[in-house]
Scaffold this motif. Sequence first.
Motif: not given
Length: 566
Positions: A71-91
């Motif tokens: 795993i790789e844990i990536r913490l950031d602004d929550f709105g940004k992280i949620l968008k990255e989940l939607d785009s596939g950058e975050v699993d």
Amino acid sequence: MSIKTLLLLAVLALIVSSAHAGPAPGRDLRVIVVGGNSNYPPYQFLDKTGEPRGFIVDLTRAIARVMGMQIEIRLDDFGKILKELDSGEVDMLEGLSYSDARAQEYDFSTPHSIIVQAIFARKGTPAVKSLEELKGKKVLVHSGGGMHSYFQDKHLDADLVLTGSPRETLQQLAAGRCDYAVVALLPAMYIIREEKLSNLVPVATNVAPQRYYCYAVKKGNAELVAQMNEGLSILKKTGEFNEIYDRWIGVLEPQRTSWLDVAKYAALVVMLGTVLWSYSLRRQVAQRTESLSNALAELQRNQQQLVQADKMAALGILVSGVAHEINNPTGIILMNMPTLKKIFRDAELILDRYQEEEGELTLGGIRYQRVRQEVPLMLDEMQDGAERIKKTVEDLKNFARKDDEARKELLDFNQVVQTAVRLVDVAIRKFTNNFSVDYAEALPAVFGNEQRLEQVVVNLVMNAGQALPDPSRAIALQTGYDAGNGRVLLTVRDQGSGISPEHLKHLTDPFFTTKRESGGTGLGLSISANIIKDHGGEIAFDSRLGEGTTVTLSLPAAVAGSNNGQ
């Protein structure tokens, strides 16, 4: 437009759609990227060096370890992280509040945390008890947070002052910008401690429906959710979940440490008092045996209590010495058994094919067909045996010393009973062919420790089963709600042999048992009674010889008349 041009446009469209549907290009697909909020302590946050820290961060790493995941844990602004989940950058997100609306877009794991909302104010500010009492007042809330949405959805008439984070919310409250703030309780307690905001206190808790905090993935990634659920289950069984919880969350629970210190000093006083009292009682017995027969009976009862105290002390010494040594190998068995079961299921396919091609097969001198039937049962029995060993040690530990640190939370009591019934399903089928459960609808929540209450229900069902003379006799469970007294109820009825009147009043006495010759210790009902008493409840017994026994368990409802499914 030419055919060549149309084909080129189709290929480009396919590439674009694939980029939106799958992981980001150039990523190592063997590594699972786990996203989270960089500013939500103590659950997840970046420390001063920029490293991910917090309860869920440690929990995620532990699950990855036991499940063999990279795993790789990536913490950031929550709105940004949620968008990255939607785009596939975050699993996967390691913390997302469950809602019916979100469940249409994401798959959620079993909850690993429950978020409770609270109203905070400066010391000396007039107290309020609910969100409705904030009408017309300026209230600080985190912009885009759960409570911001809740105020809007419920049309609560408060003058909201929006901030960038829970930390900023509390800092502005401490500085006097507004009189009240609504923040999640544990994150607020953590920030108050770290920022030394000593002028802030919670004035009301549980002011909004609790939020279940879960791992979340985009729809269609159910396999990853299943892995996280399995890892979470392993950590709970081995006790590592509680260790991580205590490290991050336990230190924030009000009065936890101070009450523990009080208990230590109280135990010392009780020990000294017991010695002196024992000496005094013996002198009184020696002096008044001939003349005070009534006093003698009372002293004899007290003497029995002293003998019981000696047993308790001896049991505590024994348990403290061996519990760790027993639990370590037991935990290894429980952790490895699911893997062994998977291995055997995979091996079955190979062995089945081998037997079809080569003919009759024997393993360890036993025909394969019998091995195929017996080994899964043997593995189940081994796991059940290890769980019983662990439970017995825990029972002894709980009996020898009261566990003041047992974590309590709002619970669906129907779900507690359902889990307990699943745990003893195999035993129930051996005891009776006539088992039934009736779950009441709209049952209020209870406040308690899930494992402790499951332990009580399991013990009551097992006792009922052991009382049946043959499998044709019935066991019936029923949950209910006594609205008049605000009590959640469970009745366990059996058509067993019943209990004699002289034994009925001693059922919850420590070490009292009518099954000594069959291995009974007399601890089960005593432990259960203590657990229910610690939860503010009661256990009552009604029995007739030859007709059966009815046990009624009652617990105070957390919020009388409310549905626990909120």
